[in-house]
Design an enzyme around this catalytic site. Structure first.
Site, PDB file in Angstrom:
ATOM      1  N   ASP A 573       0.763  -1.246   0.000  1.00 31.19           N
ATOM      2  CA  ASP A 573       0.000   0.000   0.000  1.00 31.19           C
ATOM      3  C   ASP A 573       0.801   1.308   0.000  1.00 31.19           C
ATOM      4  OD1 ASP A 573      -1.722  -2.081   0.305  1.00 31.19           O
ATOM      5  OD2 ASP A 573      -2.927  -1.186   1.862  1.00 31.19           O
ATOM      6  N   GLU A 770      -1.958  -8.470  12.753  1.00 31.92           N
ATOM      7  CA  GLU A 770      -1.685  -8.188  11.349  1.00 31.92           C
ATOM      8  C   GLU A 770      -0.214  -7.846  11.122  1.00 31.92           C
ATOM      9  OE1 GLU A 770      -3.487  -5.279   7.810  1.00 31.92           O
ATOM     10  OE2 GLU A 770      -3.936  -4.866   9.914  1.00 31.92           O
TER      11      GLU A 770
END
Length: 811
Positions: A573, A770
């Site tokens: 990202d 995560e």
């Protein structure tokens, strides 16, 4: 015991069939049938704390809700149904789980002061995928009051053309004993669904006049007729129904003499025709009851004893198989790691779901999406705003392992390849089934949507601006890691003769019969080629326009879908990229992925004897590897870099040391004697660059963008990329060359750092995360991220090259 005996009987039948007929195709067909039966049912609604459904579109779907009902203010917020972050959980997930047998999940609901255990099991037999059962057990937590009142609600609904009805006679006081439902559909045949009373359960006492009309020592059953499109909104439907009942009670008894909360927050006793049925039970203290699905074609119906025996059998089978195929190696072969390792694998497999529905796709093919002009990111943003060609496509189905039950309960293309790495060791047949499910989503051009948001339930978890998929956007082709793993296993065959797993012949069907694996690859091969050449056509990079010198004028690649701050399509990202974006950019990570994908295609072609194709792919592979050095290596910075075009139309490097700068190494494209390896290992091992006590940072500590902005991929430790690093270091450590000894030390230290930290945080928080903070090691962002963080299981099972000693030096 019954479960195990039937599974062993299936295995014996397969062996006899093979012996009698000697036809691998017949055995493969029978294996495929048995595999489908053992995979038909499961907790395939992983977005719920517990919800069972089959891998059939528009079929029976079930779910579970519960809440502490001791006051009027908090009940609505206390009801659990869908997995949510920060909902008062002290951890939850599967302690042990095998998709073919079942397992045990524990939900530590601190907010409701109770621990819920769901022990789900499957019993094979019959012509419709067998039967299943789940034992629901509630245990008050230490801080619970003496009389903890818990309301449990189970629901079952039939979508489509099947039918489902409550078989009990209507009784305005509720159902005494077992609640029985009967149903049928063309795929499931006839079946019975039972919700038992359990034994020794205590219910709230009679303390109000309302108890006379609704005694809580019975089950309360309400039937509804609900449109298929709304069945997934079970919690809202329950509240809507419950509100009518609450209003009637308040009207009848008045606010001053209102029933206690556990009495008032109940559904109506209303058994009638419908396609959705709620069963409510209210308990005081600990409780236990069973839910049992019996297929009419099964040899015998499910009973409590068969559930008990199947739970015991599933536990023993899981532990035995884990110890054989994924046992942690030193220094992690200690008892303290066992529950952790079991949990991580179980939650990865327990996150497998079946999804069916339509998806939003922009098929405008607007010229702006080619991103060929300077300032293209503004043009593409405007094109997306028009949404003139956004349509619902499908429906489609997907069988997939999701990244996170509370936050990402859907299929992600690049996540999936990482998820399947440890699953391939556990059950290759299951793995290949999931891979095929993904490639069946491909359109006629070769595109697969990077995020599969199928149906309104899936869309409810996704912000609107991220729901639309674009057929010119790619995602890292990680599923090709699995084809390489399959070929590796075929070339280095394991022995299965000592396996005690009665399902081994199904799990390893493609490995025990290599021709079956080749047939699988042959059948999928046209789709693989279409997908590969779609990548080459849509993600190409420009060499000729900027007079770039390279071995090949064709092998360069650029992600489409860039903005000034993100390249979401890359998966990395917000990792720093050249600024401003330019159509002349070339991306190091993408050409590396293309190198891995090409190598995989070449190996597949060789395996299935497509010699001409293998020769073609070998040519592409050579050119890509040469161009990685020619286009992306910076002599000045001594690292691999993205390339862009400056104000003078000259190609220049933009270097940000981090994951992207080591991607050719991560994807296995550098030989052991590469002159680039020394500098790469320097970056990896430098504490001021990528090395941390908790794993490799995503961005160098020296980079000015370190920990800036969103800081998603600008410092944190990510397990998926660290796994690639561990594997690359392992491969280097096993190869003779100038860096072998250094690679051994780095491999051992990185392996220890990663496992130690994920284990430490799991013990501290009861969650996998995560990502992990590179300065403190703390888990952050999404909790219960049991997708690629579960690669820690694979890392624990990798060979110990440190002589059994813990290696955590500062290098």
């Amino acid at each position: 015991m019954l479960q195990l005996l039937r599974l062993r009987a299936l295995a014996v039948c397969l062996c006899l069939l093979h012996f009698a007929i000697g036809d691998d195709q017949v055995v493969l067909s029978e294996n495929a049938k048995l595999s489908n039966e053992t995979l038909l049912w499961g907790p395939y609604r992983p977005n719920l704390y517990f919800g069972v459904r089959p891998r059939i579109p528009k079929s029976l779907t079930t779910g579970l809700l519960w809440a502490k009902v001791d006051n009027f203010q908090d009940v609505q917020n206390n009801f659990r149904h869908t997995c949510e972050q920060h909902e008062g959980m002290a951890g939850y997930g599967w302690d042990e789980y095998d998709v073919r047998l079942g397992g045990r999940q524990t939900i530590h609901d601190a907010g409701n002061m109770i621990d819920i255990t769901t022990s789900f099991v499957k019993i094979p037999g019959g012509a419709h995928g067998g039967s299943w059962g789940v034992r629901i057990k509630g245990t008050p937590r230490e801080d619970a009051p003496e009389h903890l009142v818990t309301s449990m609600v189970f629901y079952a609904a039939m979508e489509g053309f099947g039918n489902l009805q409550v078989a009990n006679e209507e009784d305005e006081l509720g159902v005494e004993g077992t609640v029985k439902m009967e149903g049928s559909s063309s795929e499931l045949g006839g079946f019975q669904l039972e919700v038992t009373d359990g034994e020794g359960n205590v219910h709230p006492p009679d303390r109000h006049k309302s108890y006379e009309k609704k005694p809580l020592d019975r089950s309360i059953v309400a039937s509804l007729q609900v449109e298929d499109a709304n069945i997934w909104q079970a919690k809202a439907l329950l509240f809507q129904h419950m509100k009518t009942e609450i209003d009637e009670m308040i009207s009848l008894y008045g606010k001053e003499n209102a029933p206690p909360p556990w009495q008032i927050f109940t559904i109506a006793n209303n058994i009638k025709e419908g396609n959705m049925h709620f069963v409510q039970k209210v308990f005081d203290g600990a409780f236990e009851f069973d839910i049992m699905f019996s297929s009419a074609s099964a040899p015998e119906p499910m009973v409590a004893k068969s559930v008990t025996e199947a739970i015991k059998s599933a536990t023993e089978s899981f532990s035995d198989r884990f110890s054989k195929v994924l046992a942690p190696k030193a220094p992690f072969n200690k008892s303290k790691y066992q529950a952790f390792a079991h949990s991580m694998l179980s939650n990865l497999i327990g996150g497998i779901g079946y999804f069916y529905g339509d998806a939003l796709v922009d098929r405008s093919y607007a010229p702006e999406y080619e991103e060929e002009n300077e300032g293209f990111w503004e043009e593409t943003a405007e094109a997306r705003q028009r949404q003139g060609a956004v349509r619902l496509e499908g429906p489609a189905e997907l069988y997939t392992s999701i990244p996170s039950r509370p936050f990402f309960p859907r299929g992600f293309l690049w996540d999936e390849g990482f998820h399947l790495v440890p699953i391939a060791d556990w059950d290759m047949d299951l793995t290949l089934d999931i891979v095929k499910s993904w490639f069946n989503l491909m359109d006629e051009d070769g595109w697969i949507g990077r995020e599969q948001i199928l149906g309104p339930e899936a869309r409810s978890k996704v912000p609107q601006e991220f729901q639309v998929q674009y057929p010119h956007y790619a995602n890292p082709p990680t599923l090709f890691l699995i084809f390489e793993a399959l070929i590796d296993k075929l070339q280095n065959p394991a022995s299965f003769k000592d396996s005690t797993d009665p399902l081994e012949s199904i799990r390893s069907a493609h490995l025990q019969n290599p021709e079956n694996a080749k047939d699988y690859l042959r059948n999928l091969y046209p789709l693989l080629k279409r997908h590969y050449f779609w990548f080459r056509k849509t993600q190409w990079g420009d060499i000729k326009s900027y007079d770039r010198e390279a071995f090949s004028t064709k092998e360069a690649y650029r992600w489409r879908g860039r903005s000034t701050t993100h390249v979401l399509t890359s998966g990395l990202d917000d990792y720093p990229r050249p600024q401003p974006p330019h159509p002349g950019e070339l991306h190091t990570d993408l050409i590396s992925w293309m190198g891995m994908m090409t190598r995989s295609m070449r190996r597949i072609a060789e395996t299935i004897d497509e010699s001409d194709d293998a020769k073609e792919f070998r040519g592409y592979e050579t050119a890509i590897i040469r161009n990685i050095d020619d286009l992306h290596w910076s002599k000045k910075e001594q690292t691999y870099c993205d390339a862009t075009v400056d104000d003078y139309e000259e190609s220049v490097h933009v270097c940000h040391k981090g994951y992207i700068s080591i991607f050719p190494f991560l994807t296995g494209l550098l030989p052991a004697d590469s002159p680039r390896l020394g500098a790469i290992l320097d970056s990896i091992s430098d504490p001021e660059e990528l090395w941390s006590p908790y794993g490799l940072r995503s961005l160098s500590k020296r980079d000015p963008n370190y920990q800036t902005g969103e800081d998603y991929w600008r410092s944190p430790v990510w397990m998926n990329i660290n796994y690639l690093a561990v594997k690359a270091l392992y491969d280097l450590a096993r190869s003779h060359g100038p860096h072998q000894q250094r690679a051994i030390k780095l491999y051992s230290a990185l392996r220890s750092n990663l496992v130690d930290n994920v284990f430490k945080e799991w013990e501290r928080t009861k969650f996998a995360w995560e990502q992990y903070n590179p300065e403190t090691g703390e888990g952050q962002r999404t909790q219960h991220f049991t997708g690629w963080t579960s690669l820690v299981v694979k890392i624990m099972a990798m060979e110990d090259l440190g002589g059994g000693k813990r290696v955590r030096d500062e290098l």
